[in-house]
Design an enzyme around this catalytic site. Structure first.
Site, PDB file in Angstrom:
ATOM      1  CB  SER A 252     -11.989  -5.608  66.329  1.00  0.00           C
ATOM      2  OG  SER A 252     -12.911  -6.150  65.782  1.00  0.00           O
ATOM      3  CE  LYS A 256     -17.316  -4.565  69.485  1.00  0.00           C
ATOM      4  NZ  LYS A 256     -17.430  -4.333  68.193  1.00  0.00           N
ATOM      5  CD1 TRP A 343     -18.927  -8.105  62.468  1.00  0.00           C
ATOM      6  CD2 TRP A 343     -20.951  -8.396  61.580  1.00  0.00           C
ATOM      7  NE1 TRP A 343     -19.784  -8.940  63.353  1.00  0.00           N
ATOM      8  CE2 TRP A 343     -20.798  -9.159  62.860  1.00  0.00           C
ATOM      9  CE3 TRP A 343     -22.115  -8.813  60.802  1.00  0.00           C
ATOM     10  CZ2 TRP A 343     -21.952  -9.855  63.544  1.00  0.00           C
ATOM     11  CZ3 TRP A 343     -23.235  -9.514  61.366  1.00  0.00           C
ATOM     12  CH2 TRP A 343     -22.944  -9.915  62.623  1.00  0.00           C
ATOM     13  CG  HIS A 393     -12.347  -6.594  60.891  1.00  0.00           C
ATOM     14  ND1 HIS A 393     -13.101  -5.511  61.592  1.00  0.00           N
ATOM     15  CD2 HIS A 393     -12.117  -7.644  61.922  1.00  0.00           C
ATOM     16  CE1 HIS A 393     -13.187  -5.731  62.753  1.00  0.00           C
ATOM     17  NE2 HIS A 393     -12.606  -6.910  63.141  1.00  0.00           N
TER      18      HIS A 393
END
Ligand code: GCU
Length: 413
Positions: A252, A256, A343, A393
């Site tokens: 998540s 990044k 998302w 997720h």
């Protein structure tokens, strides 16, 4: 276009299912003045620095120049009886000091006993090292932590009650059995994840009178990425892991972080970004799921201030995230999505990896060769690896199984 014998579809992206706006992605294999990038040499000498400059100035922000921050590293706890005598546990304190400021970062390292300099997975955790394993000897961080009822975190303080509560995301026993070491750090030790630039590592870099980063200086994502390099310095300075291969892993927002960290620091041998979404693997131009405007409004401290000018102006960006993935070439990179994680835009994560592939081809490495989104639970393990698994997720046993297969298959690339 044709490259290394592989046919790549034109770099265009469909946005949303109904409204199919098609926008061009900036081209990876053209220099800013129009010359082609046709060899690893041109990529490394000219295009790579050009892209790094753009990501630093326009997206994540750069680490301010200046003298290195004085730091010290010390083993503060160790045991060779971890995991029923099967593993070594080493805990380091990495301290940064400046004036009366002090920042302590706890590094937790487990190593399988019978392997010298094993490959090591390195990743941040969200709530403290003690949440990752059921091991009473793991030290509890004093740093600010986000409150979380299910983890028993109140008043922003980590405590004993959350021991092992995130172990379902960290199959440490299995990782060790497979011959890997694992190192983890609470990301808030480097910079607490809140919109406050008076805490964490940022203030150590302020010039006289400065109290927040400048326009194109670092937000939290760059701070966390920088932290991973300092943790790597430490592990590389430790005899038992000095010659290990390092596989960065992040989920998540930390997915990044790892893509950016390994773009910046080529000493990381491999990188795995799980459900990294907007600002991670996903293409900004798709505007599917989380967008630049949404992420900047909700997490104003993650990116540089200069990134805000792209709110709702994706087409103006001189880059997109296929370029971030390509900055990892020719090292193995694995992008993982979850089909219900809309998302994070799973298809955008896939396409980004697909459009990064021409750079891998420059090195005669195999990226992804099919423009079509793959089936669920059908992993691809080329030098660019990818899977979209069923479910939401999260980090699951299925994900780790693929990560370990991928890591083993590419250790000697
Ligand atoms: C939020 C955020 C995402 C991020 C995620 C996470 O959902 O919008 O960008 O990846 O948190 O880190 O869990």
């Amino acid at each position: 276009f044709l490259l290394g014998g592989v046919l790549y579809a034109q770099p265009t992206v469909r946005v949303n299912n109904e409204k199919t706006t098609v926008e061009s992605l900036p081209d990876l294999l053209t220099l800013k003045h129009g010359e082609p990038v046709n060899s690893p040499e041109v990529w490394e000498r000219l295009k790579r620095p050009e892209l790094l400059h753009l990501f630093k100035n326009e997206v994540y922000g750069m680490v301010p120049d200046g003298d290195p921050i004085p730091s010290s590293i010390e083993v503060i706890e160790e045991s060779d009886a971890a995991f029923n005598n099967k593993a070594h546990r080493i805990q380091f304190a990495l301290d940064f000091k400046k004036g009366h400021r002090n920042l302590r970062v706890h590094i937790l390292l487990y190593l399988p006993k019978d392997v010298f300099n094993p490959p090591v997975f390195l990743g941040y955790n969200f709530y403290g090292n003690h949440t990752v394993v059921h091991d009473d000897n793991v030290l509890v961080s004093d740093s600010w932590v986000r409150n979380n009822e299910t983890l028993d975190v109140y008043n922003h303080k980590a405590n004993q009650k959350s021991r092992g509560k995130r172990s379902y995301r960290w199959p440490v026993d299995k990782i060790l059995q497979e011959g890997f070491g694992i190192a983890t750090v609470y990301y808030g030790d480097i910079d607490p994840d809140r919109n406050d630039f008076t805490d964490g590592i940022h203030p150590f870099f302020y010039k006289e009178g400065q109290d927040e980063p400048g326009l194109n200086e670092w937000g939290s994502l760059t701070a966390w990425a920088w932290g991973l390099s300092r943790i790597l310095d430490c592990l590389k300075g430790y005899e038992a892991t000095a010659d290990s291969k390092y596989i960065l892993f992040g989920h998540s927002r930390l997915g990044k972080t790892v893509l950016w960290a390994s773009a910046l620091d080529q000493r990381f041998d491999m990188v795995i970004a799980n459900n990294s979404g907007c600002g991670g693997a996903a293409l900004f131009r798709r505007k599917n799921g989380e967008t630049i405007q949404l992420i900047n409004n909700r997490f104003p401290h993650w990116f540089s201030k200069s990134f805000k000018k792209y709110n709702d102006k994706e087409a103006m960006l001189p880059l997109d995230q296929h370029m971030l993935i390509a900055l990892n070439a020719p090292r193995p990179v694995y992008i993982a999505s979850a089909i219900k994680d809309k998302w994070a835009d799973p298809e955008g994560e896939y396409l980004s990896a697909y459009y990064a592939s021409p750079v891998y081809e420059l090195y005669n490495k195999r990226g992804l060769s099919d423009r079509n989104f793959p089936d669920v639970n059908k992993p691809i393990h080329q030098t660019i690896g990818y899977h979209v698994r069923s479910g939401k997720h999260d980090v699951t046993a299925y994900d780790w199984k693929q990560f370990m297969i991928f890591a083993k298959g590419h250790l000697n690339d």
